[in-house]
Scaffold this active site. Structure first.
Site, PDB file in Angstrom:
ATOM      1  N   LYS A 150       6.551  -1.794   2.000  1.00  0.00           N
ATOM      2  CA  LYS A 150       5.330  -1.219   2.587  1.00  0.00           C
ATOM      3  C   LYS A 150       4.179  -2.202   2.382  1.00  0.00           C
ATOM      4  CE  LYS A 150       3.066   3.272   3.139  1.00  0.00           C
ATOM      5  NZ  LYS A 150       3.152   3.451   4.579  1.00  0.00           N
ATOM      6  N   TYR A 177       0.830  -1.207   0.000  1.00  0.00           N
ATOM      7  CA  TYR A 177       0.000   0.000   0.000  1.00  0.00           C
ATOM      8  C   TYR A 177       0.859   1.250   0.000  1.00  0.00           C
ATOM      9  CZ  TYR A 177       0.900   0.953   4.990  1.00  0.00           C
ATOM     10  OH  TYR A 177       1.488   1.263   6.186  1.00  0.00           O
ATOM     11  N   GLU A 183      12.239   3.106  14.647  1.00  0.00           N
ATOM     12  CA  GLU A 183      11.177   3.891  13.996  1.00  0.00           C
ATOM     13  C   GLU A 183       9.898   3.747  14.792  1.00  0.00           C
ATOM     14  OE1 GLU A 183       9.780   2.816  10.045  1.00  0.00           O
ATOM     15  OE2 GLU A 183       9.931   0.669  10.466  1.00  0.00           O
ATOM     16  N   LEU A 232      10.964   1.288   7.366  1.00  0.00           N
ATOM     17  CA  LEU A 232      10.426   1.797   6.104  1.00  0.00           C
ATOM     18  C   LEU A 232      11.130   3.122   5.821  1.00  0.00           C
ATOM     19  CD1 LEU A 232       8.189   1.295   3.926  1.00  0.00           C
ATOM     20  CD2 LEU A 232       6.938   3.106   5.098  1.00  0.00           C
TER      21      LEU A 232
HETATM   22  C1  LIG Z   1       6.433   1.813   9.783  1.00  0.00           C
HETATM   23  C2  LIG Z   1       6.454   3.139   9.107  1.00  0.00           C
HETATM   24  N1  LIG Z   1       7.601   3.854   9.100  1.00  0.00           N
HETATM   25  C3  LIG Z   1       7.669   5.060   8.513  1.00  0.00           C
HETATM   26  C4  LIG Z   1       6.557   5.648   7.912  1.00  0.00           C
HETATM   27  C5  LIG Z   1       6.668   6.991   7.272  1.00  0.00           C
HETATM   28  O1  LIG Z   1       6.647   6.896   5.879  1.00  0.00           O
HETATM   29  P1  LIG Z   1       6.160   8.086   4.948  1.00  0.00           P
HETATM   30  O2  LIG Z   1       6.959   9.290   5.328  1.00  0.00           O
HETATM   31  O3  LIG Z   1       6.464   7.633   3.569  1.00  0.00           O
HETATM   32  O4  LIG Z   1       4.703   8.270   5.219  1.00  0.00           O
HETATM   33  C6  LIG Z   1       5.355   4.933   7.884  1.00  0.00           C
HETATM   34  C7  LIG Z   1       4.183   5.509   7.235  1.00  0.00           C
HETATM   35  O5  LIG Z   1       3.113   4.978   7.253  1.00  0.00           O
HETATM   36  C8  LIG Z   1       5.302   3.657   8.482  1.00  0.00           C
HETATM   37  O6  LIG Z   1       4.167   2.928   8.478  1.00  0.00           O
END
Ligand SMILES: Cc1ncc(COP(=O)(O)O)c(C=O)c1O
Length: 286
Positions: free
Chosen positions: A152, A33, A184, A208
């Protein structure tokens, strides 16, 4: 107002957007997603989000997403659903294949491709603005996810459980701790300001690589800050000047308390303020 959803090549009313019970995302969380923020009716950082969707698809051996088509769908849904402030959600799964079996289906099974929008309600936006100004609380939780957090994937059970723990303890986010390092959040990346330098866990299989994370690292360097992609030791939280989260909807959010202990002087610090300001300017330049 009922919104329009894009499902498998068609624009359909939300209520009519249905998938079969043996859909592989329902049975196995076999899908990926993305979430894109819409500001003033325009999608923000759509290209890097599409690029990450392609990467996630490759890593899971899903068919390559049609980014040009999805970009057209994005604009059409924003228009049809009159989204000014909101989000676009994309999900691609390995599709419907009965009877249930773990291995990939043989033959030409089609993936499920879903795109939907959500408006952000004015009261939610006001609450978010307050949190940006005042900072939020976080808790720490042990890492319990798999070793491919760079994908993701919709397989998010440990993230769901961690976030629920945070909510039940009155916090905004749960921070995963792996081998003594804060890596994170359950749905965000985390940064610390330590000895005047910005530190964030390196992009690897354990996190991520957030689109907001990448933007904030670039911006911070342009603003003259040193950014080190290294682990933040849990033991260093008590002496860091600032701690903050980045994510698509979260933007750049100060964490002023972790597990009940104040970070720095317990208020939103100058590094976060500078990065929030730069982020706001990027949005205004859309
Ligand atoms: C586990 C995780 N880390 C980091 C992020 C941040 O990613 P982004 O800046 O692309 O939204 C998300 C966003 O949903 C996430 O689910």
């Amino acid at each position: 107002m009922s919104s329009t959803v894009y499902l498998n090549g068609e624009f359909v009313p939300y209520e009519k957007a249905l998938v079969p019970v043996e859909e592989r995302a329902f049975l196995f969380a076999d899908g990926i997603y993305e979430v894109v923020r819409v500001y003033g009716g325009r999608p923000f950082d759509l290209e890097p989000h599409m690029a990450r969707l392609v990467r996630s698809a490759r890593e899971l051996r899903l068919p390559e997403p049609d980014c040009e088509g999805l970009t057209r769908v994005t604009r059409e849904l924003i228009e049809r659903n009159q989204i000014q402030e909101g989000t676009v959600y994309y999900q691609i799964t390995r599709g419907f294949h009965g009877p249930r079996a773990h291995a990939f289906p043989t033959g030409n099974g089609a993936p499920t491709v879903l795109v939907l929008t959500h408006p952000l309600a004015p009261e939610k936006l006001a609450e978010h603005e307050r949190q940006l100004r005042e900072g939020v609380a976080a808790i720490t939780v042990p890492e319990q996810r798999w070793a491919r957090c760079d994908i993701k994937s919709v397989s998010l059970l440990p993230n769901v459980l961690a976030k629920q723990q945070a909510v039940e303890r009155g916090a905004y986010e749960a921070l995963f701790v792996r081998d003594g390092f804060v890596i994170e959040g359950s749905s965000s990346n985390v940064f610390a300001v330590l000895d005047g330098e910005i530190v964030t866990y390196p992009a690897c299989n354990y996190i991520l690589n957030g689109i907001t994370r990448q933007r904030v690292i670039r911006t911070a360097r342009e603003l003259g800050y040193t950014v080190r992609e290294e682990g933040i030791p849990l033991a260093a939280l008590s002496r860091c000047q600032e701690l903050f989260l980045t994510a698509t909807v979260t933007e750049v959010m100060a964490v002023t308390r972790v597990d009940g202990q104040a970070i720095g002087d317990g208020s939103v610090g100058p590094v976060v303020r500078a990065l929030q300001q730069a982020f706001r300017e990027a949005v205004q330049a859309l």
